[in-house]
Design a protein around this motif. Sequence first.
Motif, PDB file in Angstrom:
ATOM      1  N   ALA A   1       0.835  -1.209   0.000  1.00  0.00           N
ATOM      2  CA  ALA A   1       0.000   0.000   0.000  1.00  0.00           C
ATOM      3  C   ALA A   1       0.867   1.255   0.000  1.00  0.00           C
ATOM      4  CB  ALA A   1      -0.934  -0.007   1.201  1.00  0.00           C
ATOM      5  N   SER A   2       1.947   1.244   0.763  1.00  0.00           N
ATOM      6  CA  SER A   2       2.853   2.399   0.806  1.00  0.00           C
ATOM      7  C   SER A   2       3.479   2.637  -0.562  1.00  0.00           C
ATOM      8  CB  SER A   2       3.943   2.177   1.859  1.00  0.00           C
ATOM      9  OG  SER A   2       3.386   2.091   3.154  1.00  0.00           O
ATOM     10  N   ALA A   3       3.852   1.558  -1.241  1.00  0.00           N
ATOM     11  CA  ALA A   3       4.440   1.691  -2.576  1.00  0.00           C
ATOM     12  C   ALA A   3       3.426   2.266  -3.562  1.00  0.00           C
ATOM     13  CB  ALA A   3       4.942   0.329  -3.060  1.00  0.00           C
ATOM     14  N   ARG A   4       2.180   1.860  -3.445  1.00  0.00           N
ATOM     15  CA  ARG A   4       1.142   2.376  -4.340  1.00  0.00           C
ATOM     16  C   ARG A   4       0.835   3.841  -4.048  1.00  0.00           C
ATOM     17  NH1 ARG A   4      -1.868  -1.896  -6.941  1.00  0.00           N
ATOM     18  NH2 ARG A   4      -0.763  -3.855  -6.576  1.00  0.00           N
ATOM     19  N   GLN A   5       0.902   4.226  -2.786  1.00  0.00           N
ATOM     20  CA  GLN A   5       0.732   5.641  -2.461  1.00  0.00           C
ATOM     21  C   GLN A   5       1.856   6.475  -3.064  1.00  0.00           C
ATOM     22  OE1 GLN A   5      -1.584   7.489  -0.869  1.00  0.00           O
ATOM     23  NE2 GLN A   5      -2.990   5.802  -0.455  1.00  0.00           N
ATOM     24  N   ALA A   6       3.067   5.916  -3.096  1.00  0.00           N
ATOM     25  CA  ALA A   6       4.195   6.641  -3.703  1.00  0.00           C
ATOM     26  C   ALA A   6       3.965   6.835  -5.201  1.00  0.00           C
ATOM     27  CB  ALA A   6       5.496   5.878  -3.456  1.00  0.00           C
ATOM     28  N   ILE A   7       3.426   5.800  -5.857  1.00  0.00           N
ATOM     29  CA  ILE A   7       3.080   5.924  -7.281  1.00  0.00           C
ATOM     30  C   ILE A   7       2.038   7.030  -7.471  1.00  0.00           C
ATOM     31  CG2 ILE A   7       1.900   4.752  -9.183  1.00  0.00           C
ATOM     32  CD1 ILE A   7       3.201   2.140  -8.184  1.00  0.00           C
ATOM     33  N   ALA A   8       1.045   7.051  -6.606  1.00  0.00           N
ATOM     34  CA  ALA A   8      -0.018   8.059  -6.707  1.00  0.00           C
ATOM     35  C   ALA A   8       0.533   9.464  -6.481  1.00  0.00           C
ATOM     36  CB  ALA A   8      -1.121   7.746  -5.711  1.00  0.00           C
ATOM     37  N   ARG A   9       1.446   9.608  -5.535  1.00  0.00           N
ATOM     38  CA  ARG A   9       2.024  10.934  -5.277  1.00  0.00           C
ATOM     39  C   ARG A   9       2.717  11.473  -6.534  1.00  0.00           C
ATOM     40  NH1 ARG A   9       3.135   8.792  -0.178  1.00  0.00           N
ATOM     41  NH2 ARG A   9       5.249   8.158  -0.779  1.00  0.00           N
ATOM     42  N   MET A  10       3.417  10.600  -7.234  1.00  0.00           N
ATOM     43  CA  MET A  10       4.104  11.020  -8.460  1.00  0.00           C
ATOM     44  C   MET A  10       3.095  11.374  -9.548  1.00  0.00           C
ATOM     45  SD  MET A  10       7.535  10.807  -8.257  1.00  0.00           S
ATOM     46  CE  MET A  10       8.117  10.349  -9.889  1.00  0.00           C
ATOM     47  N   ALA A  11       2.103  10.504  -9.741  1.00  0.00           N
ATOM     48  CA  ALA A  11       1.158  10.681 -10.846  1.00  0.00           C
ATOM     49  C   ALA A  11       0.211  11.855 -10.624  1.00  0.00           C
ATOM     50  CB  ALA A  11       0.359   9.401 -11.056  1.00  0.00           C
ATOM     51  N   LEU A  12      -0.129  12.126  -9.368  1.00  0.00           N
ATOM     52  CA  LEU A  12      -1.152  13.136  -9.063  1.00  0.00           C
ATOM     53  C   LEU A  12      -0.562  14.393  -8.437  1.00  0.00           C
ATOM     54  CD1 LEU A  12      -3.825  10.719  -7.522  1.00  0.00           C
ATOM     55  CD2 LEU A  12      -3.635  11.464  -9.910  1.00  0.00           C
ATOM     56  N   ALA A  13       0.733  14.574  -8.541  1.00  0.00           N
ATOM     57  CA  ALA A  13       1.394  15.735  -7.924  1.00  0.00           C
ATOM     58  C   ALA A  13       0.719  17.029  -8.358  1.00  0.00           C
ATOM     59  CB  ALA A  13       2.868  15.749  -8.305  1.00  0.00           C
TER      60      ALA A  13
ATOM     61  N   THR B   1       0.043   2.773 -12.486  1.00  0.00           N
ATOM     62  CA  THR B   1       0.784   3.964 -12.910  1.00  0.00           C
ATOM     63  C   THR B   1       0.160   4.574 -14.160  1.00  0.00           C
ATOM     64  OG1 THR B   1       2.841   3.063 -12.005  1.00  0.00           O
ATOM     65  CG2 THR B   1       3.040   4.836 -13.625  1.00  0.00           C
ATOM     66  N   THR B   2      -0.094   3.744 -15.155  1.00  0.00           N
ATOM     67  CA  THR B   2      -0.686   4.234 -16.412  1.00  0.00           C
ATOM     68  C   THR B   2      -2.084   4.805 -16.180  1.00  0.00           C
ATOM     69  OG1 THR B   2       0.559   2.578 -17.665  1.00  0.00           O
ATOM     70  CG2 THR B   2      -1.346   3.577 -18.749  1.00  0.00           C
ATOM     71  N   ALA B   3      -2.891   4.100 -15.369  1.00  0.00           N
ATOM     72  CA  ALA B   3      -4.258   4.543 -15.122  1.00  0.00           C
ATOM     73  C   ALA B   3      -4.292   5.883 -14.395  1.00  0.00           C
ATOM     74  CB  ALA B   3      -5.007   3.482 -14.320  1.00  0.00           C
ATOM     75  N   LEU B   4      -3.428   6.057 -13.414  1.00  0.00           N
ATOM     76  CA  LEU B   4      -3.415   7.322 -12.673  1.00  0.00           C
ATOM     77  C   LEU B   4      -2.953   8.474 -13.557  1.00  0.00           C
ATOM     78  CD1 LEU B   4      -2.063   6.208  -9.174  1.00  0.00           C
ATOM     79  CD2 LEU B   4      -4.407   6.769  -9.802  1.00  0.00           C
TER      80      LEU B   4
END
Length: 444
Positions: free
Chosen positions: A351-363, A429-432
């Motif tokens: 979950a932490s890794a996925r939140q990191a992906i989201a932070r990058m994609a949704l910055a 990553t692609t979806a976000l």
Amino acid sequence: MPRARYKQLVDRFADEIRSGQLPPGTQLPTHRQLAAEQRIALVTATRVYSELEQMGLVSGETGRGTFVRETALPPGHGIDQPPATEGMVDLNFNSPSIPGQSNLLRQALRQLSISGDLESLLHYQPHGGRRHERALLARHLEARGLNIDADQLLIVSGAQQGLAATAMSLLQPGDVVAVDALTYPGFKVLAEVQRLELLPIPVSDDGPDLQSLAQRCQQRRVKAVYSMPTLHNPLGWVMNSGQRQQLIAIARQHNLLIIEDAAYAFLAETPPPPLFTLAPERTVYISGLSKSVATGLRIGCIVAPVHYIPLLERTIRATTWNTPALMTAIACGWIADGTVAQLESEKRRDASARQAIARMALAGLDYVSHPASYFIWLRLPEDARTDLIVMALINARISLSGAEPFAVTDNPPHAIRLALGSVDTDTLTTALQQVREIIGRYLY
């Protein structure tokens, strides 16, 4: 105003909306403007818009006006939305899974096939589970800060059944239950079925407005409060110790039952003690293994004061008799051999890794979440049309949820919830990135 004239206005707007003459997002005249333009009474103009809203064609928003809705959204989109269809990227439901879990199931089934306990799994079980299984789950909950006896715990078919059994046993139709203004949709469905009245409590990014809860308890005869103190869905907060003590003080002052939903609590490391630990005389604690192990493993538990146990046990008997013995045996075997603890640890990292992906994609976008949760609450500007954005994402083969399923008030906020746990990380990553791109089209 003759009924025919009133109906003509409703029918005209409906035809123009359905034909596309009034496209989704169009702002309609104010009630006063409509009344003046059509030479009708203000109350009649309000009635026209009210009927259109009941038909699902428009939405009225306090302080903003009345807008044409996106009518192409699937009928079930919202609180009763079905799982994503094949070919859709599912950012709506969380079904977190770790590689290798299917092998764990194969091993568990092999182990069960040679166990001396196999014959007993073909027979009726005690309604709340066999005592040694209840004791095992009680020991498992020690990691959550609970120190309980097996007699305080009942095994159920997932946390949702735990909530249902609690409502059926301890609440009556018409009872008022205080809930966060944004809350778990499954509890909204349950309240509707049980005919409970939900009393919304304002929320912030850090927790519920407890002063407002206290005021409403003075104004209304509130029977219970439904709370997710440790990793709230959808906002991701973890209530601090002071908030928990304040909530309990209000509950004791007004004699409230506390329903504590801990479905996602395993994701929060070292949170404050559960509400049950702080107020064991009036709290029912509900958890399950759906998120921490597998959504198909419908095993959960209810922890309650001893005097509630017979009522809860009777409801389990009336609904399911007992949790399927095979499922319970698998779950308890995994608790005993440390598999559940291992999976929970791995899912916290996942979950932490996925939140990191989201932070990058949704910055740069406005969202709230917990750093180890499987979801994000993404707020949209007030002038954005959530239904248009959700529909555009569906057309891009991405399934997610707007605010409506979570909102208890009549005017849902402009926001979407992104579930991060049901797809692989590359797809996520692609979806976000697509989510960000499509939102940008409607904001700039």
